[in-house]
Write a protein that holds these residues in place. Sequence first.
Motif, PDB file in Angstrom:
ATOM      1  N   ASP A 209       0.809  -1.232   0.000  1.00  0.00           N
ATOM      2  CA  ASP A 209       0.000   0.000   0.000  1.00  0.00           C
ATOM      3  C   ASP A 209       0.839   1.279   0.000  1.00  0.00           C
ATOM      4  O   ASP A 209       0.305   2.366   0.134  1.00  0.00           O
ATOM      5  CB  ASP A 209      -0.950   0.004   1.210  1.00  0.00           C
ATOM      6  CG  ASP A 209      -0.203  -0.053   2.541  1.00  0.00           C
ATOM      7  OD1 ASP A 209       1.000  -0.411   2.543  1.00  0.00           O
ATOM      8  OD2 ASP A 209      -0.812   0.265   3.577  1.00  0.00           O
ATOM      9  N   ARG A 210       2.170   1.153  -0.124  1.00  0.00           N
ATOM     10  CA  ARG A 210       2.939   2.401  -0.104  1.00  0.00           C
ATOM     11  C   ARG A 210       4.295   2.282  -0.808  1.00  0.00           C
ATOM     12  O   ARG A 210       4.847   1.199  -0.941  1.00  0.00           O
ATOM     13  CB  ARG A 210       3.156   2.889   1.338  1.00  0.00           C
ATOM     14  CG  ARG A 210       3.807   1.862   2.249  1.00  0.00           C
ATOM     15  CD  ARG A 210       3.451   2.198   3.711  1.00  0.00           C
ATOM     16  NE  ARG A 210       4.176   1.369   4.656  1.00  0.00           N
ATOM     17  CZ  ARG A 210       3.834   0.126   4.993  1.00  0.00           C
ATOM     18  NH1 ARG A 210       2.798  -0.452   4.425  1.00  0.00           N
ATOM     19  NH2 ARG A 210       4.538  -0.546   5.880  1.00  0.00           N
ATOM     20  N   ASP A 211       4.788   3.443  -1.199  1.00  0.00           N
ATOM     21  CA  ASP A 211       6.098   3.508  -1.853  1.00  0.00           C
ATOM     22  C   ASP A 211       7.150   4.020  -0.875  1.00  0.00           C
ATOM     23  O   ASP A 211       6.843   4.769   0.055  1.00  0.00           O
ATOM     24  CB  ASP A 211       6.028   4.460  -3.058  1.00  0.00           C
ATOM     25  CG  ASP A 211       5.482   3.745  -4.292  1.00  0.00           C
ATOM     26  OD1 ASP A 211       5.534   2.492  -4.317  1.00  0.00           O
ATOM     27  OD2 ASP A 211       5.030   4.435  -5.215  1.00  0.00           O
ATOM     28  N   HIS A 212       8.392   3.620  -1.108  1.00  0.00           N
ATOM     29  CA  HIS A 212       9.506   4.164  -0.326  1.00  0.00           C
ATOM     30  C   HIS A 212       9.856   5.543  -0.881  1.00  0.00           C
ATOM     31  O   HIS A 212       9.609   5.830  -2.045  1.00  0.00           O
ATOM     32  CB  HIS A 212      10.749   3.286  -0.464  1.00  0.00           C
ATOM     33  CG  HIS A 212      10.538   1.859  -0.065  1.00  0.00           C
ATOM     34  ND1 HIS A 212       9.869   1.503   1.088  1.00  0.00           N
ATOM     35  CD2 HIS A 212      10.923   0.699  -0.655  1.00  0.00           C
ATOM     36  CE1 HIS A 212       9.861   0.177   1.163  1.00  0.00           C
ATOM     37  NE2 HIS A 212      10.482  -0.328   0.123  1.00  0.00           N
ATOM     38  N   ARG A 213      10.488   6.357  -0.060  1.00  0.00           N
ATOM     39  CA  ARG A 213      10.993   7.629  -0.594  1.00  0.00           C
ATOM     40  C   ARG A 213      12.239   7.315  -1.429  1.00  0.00           C
ATOM     41  O   ARG A 213      12.871   6.273  -1.241  1.00  0.00           O
ATOM     42  CB  ARG A 213      11.319   8.575   0.546  1.00  0.00           C
ATOM     43  CG  ARG A 213      12.439   8.039   1.419  1.00  0.00           C
ATOM     44  CD  ARG A 213      12.673   8.885   2.605  1.00  0.00           C
ATOM     45  NE  ARG A 213      13.041  10.229   2.194  1.00  0.00           N
ATOM     46  CZ  ARG A 213      13.642  11.081   3.009  1.00  0.00           C
ATOM     47  NH1 ARG A 213      13.929  10.728   4.252  1.00  0.00           N
ATOM     48  NH2 ARG A 213      13.954  12.274   2.608  1.00  0.00           N
ATOM     49  N   PRO A 214      12.619   8.201  -2.349  1.00  0.00           N
ATOM     50  CA  PRO A 214      13.812   7.933  -3.154  1.00  0.00           C
ATOM     51  C   PRO A 214      15.037   7.726  -2.258  1.00  0.00           C
ATOM     52  O   PRO A 214      15.258   8.482  -1.310  1.00  0.00           O
ATOM     53  CB  PRO A 214      13.958   9.200  -4.002  1.00  0.00           C
ATOM     54  CG  PRO A 214      12.595   9.804  -4.032  1.00  0.00           C
ATOM     55  CD  PRO A 214      11.963   9.468  -2.703  1.00  0.00           C
ATOM     56  N   PHE A 215      15.822   6.705  -2.567  1.00  0.00           N
ATOM     57  CA  PHE A 215      16.920   6.335  -1.684  1.00  0.00           C
ATOM     58  C   PHE A 215      18.005   7.413  -1.617  1.00  0.00           C
ATOM     59  O   PHE A 215      18.612   7.623  -0.571  1.00  0.00           O
ATOM     60  CB  PHE A 215      17.512   4.996  -2.145  1.00  0.00           C
ATOM     61  CG  PHE A 215      18.444   4.414  -1.133  1.00  0.00           C
ATOM     62  CD1 PHE A 215      18.011   4.154   0.162  1.00  0.00           C
ATOM     63  CD2 PHE A 215      19.765   4.150  -1.460  1.00  0.00           C
ATOM     64  CE1 PHE A 215      18.879   3.634   1.106  1.00  0.00           C
ATOM     65  CE2 PHE A 215      20.636   3.632  -0.515  1.00  0.00           C
ATOM     66  CZ  PHE A 215      20.190   3.375   0.769  1.00  0.00           C
ATOM     67  N   GLU A 216      18.218   8.125  -2.742  1.00  0.00           N
ATOM     68  CA  GLU A 216      19.213   9.212  -2.752  1.00  0.00           C
ATOM     69  C   GLU A 216      18.917  10.240  -1.659  1.00  0.00           C
ATOM     70  O   GLU A 216      19.821  10.750  -1.006  1.00  0.00           O
ATOM     71  CB  GLU A 216      19.214   9.914  -4.121  1.00  0.00           C
ATOM     72  CG  GLU A 216      19.994   9.170  -5.178  1.00  0.00           C
ATOM     73  CD  GLU A 216      21.433   8.870  -4.731  1.00  0.00           C
ATOM     74  OE1 GLU A 216      22.092   9.806  -4.245  1.00  0.00           O
ATOM     75  OE2 GLU A 216      21.871   7.709  -4.840  1.00  0.00           O
ATOM     76  N   GLU A 217      17.630  10.544  -1.487  1.00  0.00           N
ATOM     77  CA  GLU A 217      17.230  11.516  -0.450  1.00  0.00           C
ATOM     78  C   GLU A 217      17.601  11.001   0.939  1.00  0.00           C
ATOM     79  O   GLU A 217      18.054  11.752   1.793  1.00  0.00           O
ATOM     80  CB  GLU A 217      15.709  11.728  -0.491  1.00  0.00           C
ATOM     81  CG  GLU A 217      15.266  12.723  -1.508  1.00  0.00           C
ATOM     82  CD  GLU A 217      13.744  12.880  -1.499  1.00  0.00           C
ATOM     83  OE1 GLU A 217      13.100  12.664  -0.442  1.00  0.00           O
ATOM     84  OE2 GLU A 217      13.211  13.204  -2.573  1.00  0.00           O
ATOM     85  N   SER A 218      17.381   9.693   1.144  1.00  0.00           N
ATOM     86  CA  SER A 218      17.698   9.108   2.454  1.00  0.00           C
ATOM     87  C   SER A 218      19.196   9.193   2.726  1.00  0.00           C
ATOM     88  O   SER A 218      19.616   9.484   3.845  1.00  0.00           O
ATOM     89  CB  SER A 218      17.275   7.644   2.498  1.00  0.00           C
ATOM     90  OG  SER A 218      15.911   7.534   2.208  1.00  0.00           O
ATOM     91  N   LEU A 219      19.990   8.956   1.696  1.00  0.00           N
ATOM     92  CA  LEU A 219      21.444   9.017   1.869  1.00  0.00           C
ATOM     93  C   LEU A 219      21.909  10.432   2.192  1.00  0.00           C
ATOM     94  O   LEU A 219      22.765  10.637   3.052  1.00  0.00           O
ATOM     95  CB  LEU A 219      22.154   8.540   0.598  1.00  0.00           C
ATOM     96  CG  LEU A 219      22.288   7.039   0.426  1.00  0.00           C
ATOM     97  CD1 LEU A 219      23.101   6.729  -0.809  1.00  0.00           C
ATOM     98  CD2 LEU A 219      22.939   6.398   1.655  1.00  0.00           C
ATOM     99  N   LYS A 220      21.324  11.410   1.502  1.00  0.00           N
ATOM    100  CA  LYS A 220      21.673  12.820   1.767  1.00  0.00           C
ATOM    101  C   LYS A 220      21.346  13.169   3.215  1.00  0.00           C
ATOM    102  O   LYS A 220      22.105  13.848   3.909  1.00  0.00           O
ATOM    103  CB  LYS A 220      20.894  13.747   0.827  1.00  0.00           C
ATOM    104  CG  LYS A 220      21.627  13.997  -0.475  1.00  0.00           C
ATOM    105  CD  LYS A 220      20.927  15.106  -1.250  1.00  0.00           C
ATOM    106  CE  LYS A 220      21.345  15.000  -2.716  1.00  0.00           C
ATOM    107  NZ  LYS A 220      20.279  15.353  -3.630  1.00  0.00           N
TER     108      LYS A 220
END
Length: 460
Positions: A209-220
Amino acid sequence: MQMKISSFGAAHTVTGSNHLLEMDGKQILLDCGLFQGSKALDDLNDLPWGYDIHGIEALFLSHAHLDHSGRLPKLVKDGFNRQIIATQATREIVEQLLNDSAKLQREDYERNQRKGREAKPPMYDENDVAATLELFVPIEYGKPLDWGNVSVTAQVAGHIPGSAILMFECAGERFVFSGDLGNARKDILPDPVPCTDADVVLMESTYGDRDHRPFEESLKELAKLLTEASEKGGKILIPSFALERTQDLLYHIARLEEQKLIPILPVFVDSPLAGRIEKTYSTAKQEFVPEIQKMFETKDPFETAKLKYTKTTDESKALNTMNGSAIIIAGSGMMSGGRILHHLINHLGDPKTSLVIVGFQPEGGLGRRLVDGAERVRINGIDVAVNASVHTINGFSAHADRTELLEWSKDVKGEIRLVHGEMKSMESLSAALNARGQKASIQAPSIAMPGEGGHASDGE
Ligand SMILES: [Zn+2]
């Protein structure tokens, strides 16, 4: 249709993966995982199996996680003595996880007995684990294994090292078990091999039921947090699972250090289990994407500049009095036990401390209270003030998200039965699959699930 699939775990719930495939007159088990997460789920581990274990011809294990493998030694203790088929990496990791599980069960039992509390005897011990490991037979990705008239092919699932999608074919019928599917946006393991058409697909739906946030953003965000936290001069505590999340963090911290995006800090992995799993990672090089395989030629991709694994309890406690900034990665990832607790007790009161949460925190748990901004928490009976800053970084999940699940299954013209998800997640994914013209349903459990009125169905 000749085949039949019944689910005795991970149906209407996430944990306890255990399915029975009947094909060509054979009974084949898929996974034998632990139910985890609440007392009611935990109690399901003690129920009878729901099928005759002596009629089972073989067991195929999709991957090493305990919610897929954690009841294997109990099955063997109860008399199962046929082959357990899994990839070599799964076999190596599962050895570490099952031995750790046996040890924790024994320690819990002894502690409860000492304190005069109700003590549940361990489900199995290290001898049962050893007997289980004896039954393992390896399967390689992409190389079909013939099982009488049934042909079985394992494909890369990209979830953790060794994880496999399993395809069973017999007399023109095809069945696919997704196991757990990896998050294709991360860059350590290859992407899951897309599902081919099949008569029936049993598909996980953890993030249906959901998408992850873009991984690049998490790394930043991780880089920013680590930089700011080190400037404060305090400890940076990261609760983490010993398998996958810890190695994932080490890999990315090492790359951020190389790119000079963060200062070089001492990193302590305060988990003997994570230390043992690290060894299995360096013998499973072929599991990783080509860039990481190449990296292995010159260095360990999962090693930061100043990395130390703490083994003994004394080494772990010594971290409490150490001066200066350092990253401490310790289990459990959900802060429900383990060494992370004494670090929290010692450091949450210090405003210089940063608590960085990179994993799911269940409702009602300590981790969730901290995420929700609790000013005081009780840990092991101790009242602890929370003056540390608490940060959550999403995006580190090892699972495919909704978009990726839909993409993975887009060529399936047969039935898609959803398992390994909360109801809300499966309902949402099922609706999306049906809306684009596929035949999706939620697989019914063949055991009574807590809170479902005690009905059982045959899973058809
Ligand atoms: Zn898993």
